[in-house]
Design a protein around this motif. Structure first.
Motif, short mmCIF file in Angstrom:
data_model
loop_
_atom_site.label_atom_id
_atom_site.label_comp_id
_atom_site.label_asym_id
_atom_site.label_seq_id
_atom_site.Cartn_x
_atom_site.Cartn_y
_atom_site.Cartn_z
N GLN A 176 -15.00 12.79 17.25
CA GLN A 176 -13.70 13.12 16.31
C GLN A 176 -12.52 12.31 16.88
OE1 GLN A 176 -12.53 16.90 15.25
NE2 GLN A 176 -14.52 17.91 15.84
N TYR A 177 -12.57 12.29 18.24
CA TYR A 177 -11.44 11.30 18.73
C TYR A 177 -11.38 9.99 18.21
CZ TYR A 177 -9.47 8.14 22.12
OH TYR A 177 -8.78 7.04 22.71
N TYR A 178 -12.53 9.38 18.25
CA TYR A 178 -12.97 8.04 18.01
C TYR A 178 -12.77 7.65 16.39
CZ TYR A 178 -15.45 3.45 17.71
OH TYR A 178 -15.73 2.12 17.61
N LEU A 179 -13.25 8.31 15.70
CA LEU A 179 -13.27 8.43 14.34
C LEU A 179 -11.58 8.45 13.69
CD1 LEU A 179 -16.29 10.24 12.76
CD2 LEU A 179 -16.06 7.92 13.32
N ARG A 180 -10.77 9.45 14.24
CA ARG A 180 -9.48 9.40 14.13
C ARG A 180 -8.70 8.22 14.39
NH1 ARG A 180 -8.04 14.86 12.65
NH2 ARG A 180 -9.56 16.24 13.00
N LEU A 181 -8.94 7.80 15.68
CA LEU A 181 -8.11 6.53 16.06
C LEU A 181 -8.55 5.44 15.54
CD1 LEU A 181 -5.89 6.51 18.18
CD2 LEU A 181 -7.43 8.50 18.27
N TYR A 182 -10.04 4.92 15.20
CA TYR A 182 -10.61 4.11 14.72
C TYR A 182 -9.94 4.10 13.13
CZ TYR A 182 -14.20 1.55 11.96
OH TYR A 182 -15.11 0.56 11.03
N THR A 183 -9.89 5.10 12.56
CA THR A 183 -9.36 5.21 11.08
C THR A 183 -7.68 4.72 10.94
OG1 THR A 183 -10.67 6.86 10.44
CG2 THR A 183 -8.90 6.70 8.95
N PHE A 184 -6.97 5.24 11.88
CA PHE A 184 -5.66 5.10 11.97
C PHE A 184 -5.36 3.51 12.27
CE2 PHE A 184 -4.85 9.78 12.68
CZ PHE A 184 -4.78 10.24 11.16
N LEU A 185 -5.98 2.94 13.23
CA LEU A 185 -5.79 1.88 13.65
C LEU A 185 -6.13 0.74 12.61
CD1 LEU A 185 -6.85 1.80 17.24
CD2 LEU A 185 -4.48 1.38 16.58
N PHE A 186 -7.29 0.92 11.87
CA PHE A 186 -7.68 0.04 10.71
C PHE A 186 -6.78 0.05 9.72
CE2 PHE A 186 -11.75 -0.77 13.15
CZ PHE A 186 -11.76 -1.93 12.99
N TYR A 187 -6.41 1.35 9.37
CA TYR A 187 -5.43 1.50 8.31
C TYR A 187 -4.05 0.91 8.27
CZ TYR A 187 -2.29 4.12 5.25
OH TYR A 187 -1.32 4.37 4.06
N GLU A 188 -3.55 1.11 9.74
CA GLU A 188 -2.42 0.33 9.88
C GLU A 188 -2.58 -1.12 9.57
OE1 GLU A 188 0.60 -0.81 13.59
OE2 GLU A 188 -1.62 -0.49 13.95
N HIS A 189 -3.53 -1.82 10.04
CA HIS A 189 -3.75 -3.22 9.57
C HIS A 189 -3.87 -3.53 8.18
CE1 HIS A 189 -4.50 -6.96 11.32
NE2 HIS A 189 -5.56 -7.32 10.36
N ALA A 190 -4.69 -2.54 7.57
CA ALA A 190 -4.66 -2.66 6.08
C ALA A 190 -3.26 -2.53 5.42
CB ALA A 190 -5.39 -1.47 5.30
N GLU A 191 -2.51 -1.53 5.84
CA GLU A 191 -1.06 -1.49 5.42
C GLU A 191 -0.18 -2.96 5.53
OE1 GLU A 191 0.44 0.26 3.47
OE2 GLU A 191 -0.24 2.40 3.65
N ARG A 192 -0.54 -3.44 6.70
CA ARG A 192 0.20 -4.66 6.87
C ARG A 192 -0.21 -5.86 5.93
NH1 ARG A 192 1.75 -5.74 13.13
NH2 ARG A 192 2.44 -3.66 13.96
N LEU A 193 -1.42 -5.70 5.72
CA LEU A 193 -1.93 -6.78 4.84
C LEU A 193 -1.42 -6.32 3.43
CD1 LEU A 193 -6.01 -6.61 5.61
CD2 LEU A 193 -4.40 -8.80 5.63
N GLY A 194 -1.27 -5.12 3.16
CA GLY A 194 -0.64 -4.67 1.87
C GLY A 194 0.68 -5.24 1.71
N VAL A 195 1.57 -5.12 2.55
CA VAL A 195 2.83 -5.60 2.53
C VAL A 195 2.98 -6.91 2.07
CG1 VAL A 195 5.10 -6.36 3.96
CG2 VAL A 195 3.77 -4.31 4.37
N ILE A 196 2.00 -7.84 2.66
CA ILE A 196 2.04 -9.58 2.32
C ILE A 196 1.53 -9.57 1.11
CG2 ILE A 196 1.29 -11.72 3.28
CD1 ILE A 196 3.45 -10.32 4.84
N TYR A 197 0.43 -8.93 0.68
CA TYR A 197 -0.18 -9.16 -0.53
C TYR A 197 0.95 -8.46 -1.93
CZ TYR A 197 -4.99 -10.23 0.81
OH TYR A 197 -6.08 -10.83 1.14
#
Length: 249
Positions: A91-112
């Motif tokens: 549970q811990y891993y999946l939550r942190l994995y999701t949030f960290l990858f999502y944060e990176h996705a949002e950064r991409l979204g800003v530039i796109y």
């Protein structure tokens, strides 16, 4: 260790290995710091070379914030993955994995979005990037649980686990479920009927290795999108590039 724990641990080890090899695709070194150059170094180099050419100052250092901000975010992902190899805390891993990858996705979204990859509402068009969109919906599930808050101890598994349970299940939360009920609020009443006061609910998270590879492939697209389009370079440069003594990733 159970078969489920072993399967999950094997996935976390392979995810860390894959992401590191993707993030640092070769062993080139930054001439100043001696550190490895990341997958985003070509963005830095593209803007630096373009700035030098336009200014006629071949000796200057031009720092680009896009490349370094992507690099910082991806470095956080890599640190997490390497720090949690062989994890048994799903549970811990999946939550942190999701949030960290999502944060990176949002950064991409800003530039796109700056480059007009938008929908009819002038928002970043997530549908153009299905892996990024999927991680967004999983992040919605974890940060805005809605009726999942009314569950009794759901069990977490990896969907590709050959030994995942297939009996005594009242509801399954998987990628299709998340895409149906966590992309917006239109189905909240139906979601409540499915989850409220339920036990024996199983959460099957998508295969971590395949998910990581799909996300990395979409993360990497930004490199070619920028460096191969002079119009994009010219549009982004005025608010992303400065003369500096800093160095890129």
């Amino acid at each position: 260790m159970t078969n489920h724990q072993q399967y999950f641990s094997d996935q976390t080890v392979k995810c860390a290995e894959y992401f590191e090899s993707w993030f640092y695709p070769n062993d080139e070194r930054n001439k100043v710091t001696g550190s490895k150059k990341s997958i985003y170094n070509p963005i830095y180099k593209t803007f630096s070379d373009n700035y030098r050419q336009k200014s006629g100052k071949s000796e200057i250092i031009a720092h680009n914030c896009i490349a370094c901000n992507f690099d910082d975010s991806a470095s956080n992902i890599l640190y997490f993955l390497n720090s949690n190899k062989d994890s048994q805390h799903i549970q811990y891993y999946l939550r942190l994995y999701t949030f960290l990858f999502y944060e990176h996705a949002e950064r991409l979204g800003v530039i796109y979005k700056e480059l007009d990859f938008v929908d009819g509402n002038n928002k970043f068009n997530w549908s153009l990037f299905p892996a990024l969109q999927s991680i967004k919906y999983w992040a919605n599930f974890f940060k805005h649980p809605k009726s999942a808050m009314l569950l009794h101890h759901p069990d977490f598994y990896i969907d590709s686990d050959p030994d995942k349970p297939n009996f005594l299940i009242n509801e399954i939360i998987n990628d299709d479920f998340i895409k149906t009920y966590y992309k917006g609020d239109k189905s909240n009443d139906e979601l409540r009927e499915k989850l409220a006061n339920k036990n024996h609910v199983k959460l099957f998270y998508p295969d971590l290795i395949l998910t990581t590879k799909a996300l990395c492939a979409e993360f990497e697209k930004i490199v070619d999108t920028i460096k191969n389009n002079q119009a994009f370079i010219d549009k982004l440069e005025p608010y992303t590039t400065i003369e500096s003594d800093l160095n890129g990733p």
